[in-house]
Design an enzyme around this catalytic site. Structure first.
Site, PDB file in Angstrom:
ATOM      1  N   ASN A 102      21.413  18.005 -10.758  1.00  0.00           N
ATOM      2  CA  ASN A 102      21.106  18.143 -12.189  1.00  0.00           C
ATOM      3  C   ASN A 102      21.974  19.206 -12.860  1.00  0.00           C
ATOM      4  OD1 ASN A 102      20.035  20.495 -11.214  1.00  0.00           O
ATOM      5  ND2 ASN A 102      17.987  20.230 -12.092  1.00  0.00           N
ATOM      6  N   ASP A 148      17.508  15.149 -11.610  1.00  0.00           N
ATOM      7  CA  ASP A 148      16.640  16.194 -11.060  1.00  0.00           C
ATOM      8  C   ASP A 148      15.941  15.592  -9.845  1.00  0.00           C
ATOM      9  OD1 ASP A 148      14.614  17.908 -10.382  1.00  0.00           O
ATOM     10  OD2 ASP A 148      13.936  18.258 -12.445  1.00  0.00           O
ATOM     11  N   VAL A 149      16.189  16.131  -8.678  1.00  0.00           N
ATOM     12  CA  VAL A 149      15.666  15.504  -7.455  1.00  0.00           C
ATOM     13  C   VAL A 149      14.169  15.768  -7.250  1.00  0.00           C
ATOM     14  CG1 VAL A 149      17.918  15.432  -6.334  1.00  0.00           C
ATOM     15  CG2 VAL A 149      16.404  17.395  -5.920  1.00  0.00           C
ATOM     16  N   ARG A 198      26.409  36.494  -6.942  1.00  0.00           N
ATOM     17  CA  ARG A 198      26.440  36.839  -5.526  1.00  0.00           C
ATOM     18  C   ARG A 198      27.566  37.835  -5.273  1.00  0.00           C
ATOM     19  NH1 ARG A 198      25.004  31.066  -2.651  1.00  0.00           N
ATOM     20  NH2 ARG A 198      26.028  30.146  -4.461  1.00  0.00           N
ATOM     21  N   ARG A 224      11.487   6.378   3.735  1.00  0.00           N
ATOM     22  CA  ARG A 224      11.580   4.973   3.314  1.00  0.00           C
ATOM     23  C   ARG A 224      12.735   4.262   4.006  1.00  0.00           C
ATOM     24  NH1 ARG A 224      10.420   7.083  -1.893  1.00  0.00           N
ATOM     25  NH2 ARG A 224      12.632   7.080  -2.459  1.00  0.00           N
ATOM     26  N   THR A 233      27.084  32.618   2.900  1.00  0.00           N
ATOM     27  CA  THR A 233      28.326  31.857   3.028  1.00  0.00           C
ATOM     28  C   THR A 233      29.107  31.944   1.719  1.00  0.00           C
ATOM     29  OG1 THR A 233      27.289  30.418   4.642  1.00  0.00           O
ATOM     30  CG2 THR A 233      29.234  29.548   3.544  1.00  0.00           C
ATOM     31  N   TYR A 252      12.241  32.043  -4.435  1.00  0.00           N
ATOM     32  CA  TYR A 252      13.216  31.407  -3.521  1.00  0.00           C
ATOM     33  C   TYR A 252      12.706  31.441  -2.085  1.00  0.00           C
ATOM     34  CZ  TYR A 252      17.854  30.585  -1.359  1.00  0.00           C
ATOM     35  OH  TYR A 252      18.915  30.090  -0.644  1.00  0.00           O
TER      36      TYR A 252
HETATM   37  P1  NAD Z   1      24.796  26.219  -5.557  1.00  0.00           P
HETATM   38  O1  NAD Z   1      23.986  26.785  -6.641  1.00  0.00           O
HETATM   39  O2  NAD Z   1      26.267  26.196  -5.701  1.00  0.00           O
HETATM   40  O3  NAD Z   1      24.341  24.730  -5.247  1.00  0.00           O
HETATM   41  C1  NAD Z   1      23.027  24.257  -5.442  1.00  0.00           C
HETATM   42  C2  NAD Z   1      23.102  22.925  -6.182  1.00  0.00           C
HETATM   43  O4  NAD Z   1      21.778  22.378  -6.334  1.00  0.00           O
HETATM   44  C3  NAD Z   1      23.676  23.079  -7.598  1.00  0.00           C
HETATM   45  O5  NAD Z   1      24.720  22.150  -7.811  1.00  0.00           O
HETATM   46  C4  NAD Z   1      22.480  22.796  -8.501  1.00  0.00           C
HETATM   47  O6  NAD Z   1      22.856  22.272  -9.752  1.00  0.00           O
HETATM   48  C5  NAD Z   1      21.675  21.839  -7.646  1.00  0.00           C
HETATM   49  N1  NAD Z   1      20.253  21.751  -7.999  1.00  0.00           N
HETATM   50  C6  NAD Z   1      19.362  22.772  -8.110  1.00  0.00           C
HETATM   51  N2  NAD Z   1      18.153  22.282  -8.456  1.00  0.00           N
HETATM   52  C7  NAD Z   1      18.281  20.932  -8.550  1.00  0.00           C
HETATM   53  C8  NAD Z   1      17.381  19.873  -8.851  1.00  0.00           C
HETATM   54  N3  NAD Z   1      16.085  20.082  -9.145  1.00  0.00           N
HETATM   55  N4  NAD Z   1      17.848  18.601  -8.851  1.00  0.00           N
HETATM   56  C9  NAD Z   1      19.154  18.348  -8.548  1.00  0.00           C
HETATM   57  N5  NAD Z   1      20.049  19.317  -8.251  1.00  0.00           N
HETATM   58  C10 NAD Z   1      19.613  20.599  -8.245  1.00  0.00           C
HETATM   59  O7  NAD Z   1      24.383  26.981  -4.217  1.00  0.00           O
HETATM   60  P2  NAD Z   1      24.924  26.847  -2.718  1.00  0.00           P
HETATM   61  O8  NAD Z   1      25.334  28.171  -2.255  1.00  0.00           O
HETATM   62  O9  NAD Z   1      25.859  25.711  -2.608  1.00  0.00           O
HETATM   63  O10 NAD Z   1      23.572  26.488  -1.956  1.00  0.00           O
HETATM   64  C11 NAD Z   1      23.312  25.164  -1.493  1.00  0.00           C
HETATM   65  C12 NAD Z   1      22.063  25.181  -0.627  1.00  0.00           C
HETATM   66  O11 NAD Z   1      22.267  26.019   0.507  1.00  0.00           O
HETATM   67  C13 NAD Z   1      20.834  25.728  -1.351  1.00  0.00           C
HETATM   68  O12 NAD Z   1      19.700  24.969  -0.952  1.00  0.00           O
HETATM   69  C14 NAD Z   1      20.732  27.145  -0.847  1.00  0.00           C
HETATM   70  O13 NAD Z   1      19.409  27.618  -0.855  1.00  0.00           O
HETATM   71  C15 NAD Z   1      21.261  27.003   0.563  1.00  0.00           C
HETATM   72  N6  NAD Z   1      21.806  28.297   1.048  1.00  0.00           N
HETATM   73  C16 NAD Z   1      23.033  28.728   0.664  1.00  0.00           C
HETATM   74  C17 NAD Z   1      23.508  29.948   1.116  1.00  0.00           C
HETATM   75  C18 NAD Z   1      24.880  30.469   0.781  1.00  0.00           C
HETATM   76  O14 NAD Z   1      25.209  31.564   1.233  1.00  0.00           O
HETATM   77  N7  NAD Z   1      25.706  29.792   0.050  1.00  0.00           N
HETATM   78  C19 NAD Z   1      22.696  30.738   1.959  1.00  0.00           C
HETATM   79  C20 NAD Z   1      21.453  30.272   2.319  1.00  0.00           C
HETATM   80  C21 NAD Z   1      21.015  29.026   1.872  1.00  0.00           C
HETATM   81  N1  UDP Z   2      25.225  43.347  -4.284  1.00  0.00           N
HETATM   82  C1  UDP Z   2      25.884  44.474  -4.785  1.00  0.00           C
HETATM   83  N2  UDP Z   2      26.569  44.340  -5.947  1.00  0.00           N
HETATM   84  C2  UDP Z   2      26.640  43.171  -6.644  1.00  0.00           C
HETATM   85  C3  UDP Z   2      25.974  42.050  -6.128  1.00  0.00           C
HETATM   86  C4  UDP Z   2      25.260  42.182  -4.956  1.00  0.00           C
HETATM   87  O1  UDP Z   2      25.864  45.545  -4.184  1.00  0.00           O
HETATM   88  O2  UDP Z   2      27.289  43.152  -7.710  1.00  0.00           O
HETATM   89  C5  UDP Z   2      24.484  43.472  -3.024  1.00  0.00           C
HETATM   90  C6  UDP Z   2      23.034  43.021  -3.103  1.00  0.00           C
HETATM   91  O3  UDP Z   2      22.226  44.079  -3.543  1.00  0.00           O
HETATM   92  C7  UDP Z   2      22.771  42.637  -1.658  1.00  0.00           C
HETATM   93  C8  UDP Z   2      24.119  42.122  -1.151  1.00  0.00           C
HETATM   94  O4  UDP Z   2      25.088  42.617  -2.071  1.00  0.00           O
HETATM   95  O5  UDP Z   2      22.410  43.778  -0.909  1.00  0.00           O
HETATM   96  C9  UDP Z   2      24.214  40.620  -1.102  1.00  0.00           C
HETATM   97  O6  UDP Z   2      23.804  40.114  -2.338  1.00  0.00           O
HETATM   98  P1  UDP Z   2      23.915  38.573  -2.731  1.00  0.00           P
HETATM   99  O7  UDP Z   2      23.359  38.440  -4.103  1.00  0.00           O
HETATM  100  O8  UDP Z   2      25.285  38.066  -2.497  1.00  0.00           O
HETATM  101  O9  UDP Z   2      23.009  37.800  -1.673  1.00  0.00           O
HETATM  102  P2  UDP Z   2      21.665  38.099  -0.870  1.00  0.00           P
HETATM  103  O10 UDP Z   2      22.109  38.241   0.537  1.00  0.00           O
HETATM  104  O11 UDP Z   2      20.995  39.334  -1.363  1.00  0.00           O
HETATM  105  O12 UDP Z   2      20.856  36.875  -1.117  1.00  0.00           O
END
Ligand code: NAD
Ligand code: UDP
Length: 316
Positions: free
Chosen positions: A35, A59-60, A188, A108, A177, A147
């Site tokens: 979405n 919206d899923v 982030r 399904r 990541t 979250y």
């Molecule tokens: P991101 O925000 O780039 O991607 C999330 C995507 O989900 C977005 O494109 C957003 O528009 C979509 N979305 C959110 N709510 C929606 C809904 N109701 N319907 C349809 N689409 C929806 O974030 P990301 O880093 O790519 O994260 C992807 C997944 O991995 C997430 O579930 C996140 O919790 C998980 N994750 C990521 C990290 C990381 O470090 N990147 C760490 C832990 C978990």
């Molecule tokens: N952080 C920071 N400055 C920033 C953004 C984040 O010092 O401008 C810190 C934040 O407080 C956390 C760590 O960096 O301790 C990682 O934050 P992020 O939001 O990337 O992800 P989190 O692991 O907390 O989900």
């Protein structure tokens, strides 16, 4: 059942779009549902003319008929602390209603299922490094709970669909990541530091910068995700890089890689910010033969062109 059709919820996001690329390379037909609440069509623009790829703006949390599926990857959710603070209710909804809908789609079709969970399930961990068997230390009503608890609930629903409905599920616990296609202003730490360093602004280190994170480059993460998707493991698996840095060290690395003259400024630590985070990846090593290869400095260098372009586009 179409053995080669996968649904990726959150497919226009950072990780979802890389996953779409990897699945297409693996021979799948891919439907990306998103979405666009935190994602971007730019992340999948290169797939527009691929006949094996389809994008559905959706919206899923809403029921939908996705046709025959072999795999459902449920990656939809705001993921950055700034994004999920802004979209708190939407984050709770996608982790609950969205997970039910994604699991129903898998049920399904008799499809396999993977849920993108997170190291946030461990909260501010009292066990270090974090093993999958650790149940976590989460404030259920704090600002991060929209979250953390949504993801913990999502894991519970996934485990229940496996237990009661025999859906072939996997639970992936992703640790921080980073890489190309992150939104540069999603708050982030790596995009924020990149943005600041590339603009010559002070890097905003929260607290005294002694809190730790362990950063995984996106190609390593996707490799781990694919390996887990092919395994038969139903209990959670950590996929993350176990090399741990303080946030101050992370800031110094970004300054070095960008060649910036930026300084560091200290700002208050957000409430419930985890003090330490490092995955124990012995389970992923043993079950999947997975090990990350890209260290932080290399990953930052590999991401630099992308972040520079993203910064210039935002400031144009
Ligand atoms: P991101 O925000 O780039 O991607 C999330 C995507 O989900 C977005 O494109 C957003 O528009 C979509 N979305 C959110 N709510 C929606 C809904 N109701 N319907 C349809 N689409 C929806 O974030 P990301 O880093 O790519 O994260 C992807 C997944 O991995 C997430 O579930 C996140 O919790 C998980 N994750 C990521 C990290 C990381 O470090 N990147 C760490 C832990 C978990
Ligand atoms: N952080 C920071 N400055 C920033 C953004 C984040 O010092 O401008 C810190 C934040 O407080 C956390 C760590 O960096 O301790 C990682 O934050 P992020 O939001 O990337 O992800 P989190 O692991 O907390 O989900």
């Amino acid at each position: 059942m179409n053995t080669r059709r996968a649904l990726v919820t959150g497919g226009a996001g950072f990780l979802g779009s890389h996953l779409c690329d990897a699945l297409l390379a693996d021979g799948y037909y891919v439907v990306a549902a998103d979405n666009l609440i935190t994602g971007s069509l730019e992340n999948i623009a290169h797939l527009r003319n691929d006949s094996r790829f389809e994008f559905v703006e959706q919206d899923v949390c809403q029921p939908a008929d996705w046709g025959a599926l072999a795999y459902v990857f449920h990656f939809a959710s705001p993921a950055s602390p700034v994004d999920y603070a802004k979209h708190g209710i939407a984050t709770l909804r996608v982790g609950s209603y969205g997970t039910f809908e994604a699991l129903e789609a898998a049920r399904r079709s008799g499809a396999k299922f993977m849920m993108a969970s997170t190291s946030e399930c461990y909260g501010d961990p009292l066990i270090h490094p974090q093993l999958e068997t650790y149940w976590g230390n989460v404030n259920p009503i704090g600002p991060r709970s929209v979250y953390d608890e949504a993801k913990r609930f999502s894991e519970a629903v996934t485990a229940a669909y496996h237990r009661y409905h025999k859906v072939d599920t996997r639970i992936l616990r992703i640790f921080n990541t980073y890489g190309p296609r992150m939104q540069i202003q999603d708050g982030r730490v790596i995009p924020t530091f990149m943005w600041q360093a590339l603009r010559g602004e002070d890097l905003t280190v929260y607290g005294d910068g002694s809190q730790t994170r362990s950063f995984c480059y996106v190609s390593d993460e996707i490799d781990g995700i694919l390996r887990l998707s092919r395994s038969d493991e139903h209990t959670p698996v950590n996929i993350g890089n176990p090399i741990e840095f303080t946030i101050l060290e992370c800031a110094q690395k970004v300054i070095a890689v960008t060649g910036s003259r930026s300084q560091i400024k200290y700002e208050p630590l957000p409430q419930d910010d985890p003090k330490q985070r490092r995955p124990d990846i012995s389970k992923a090593k043993r079950l999947l033969g997975w090990d990350p290869h890209v260290d932080l400095e290399t990953g930052l260098k590999l991401s630099l062109d992308y972040f520079r372009k993203a910064m210039l586009e935002k400031t144009a």
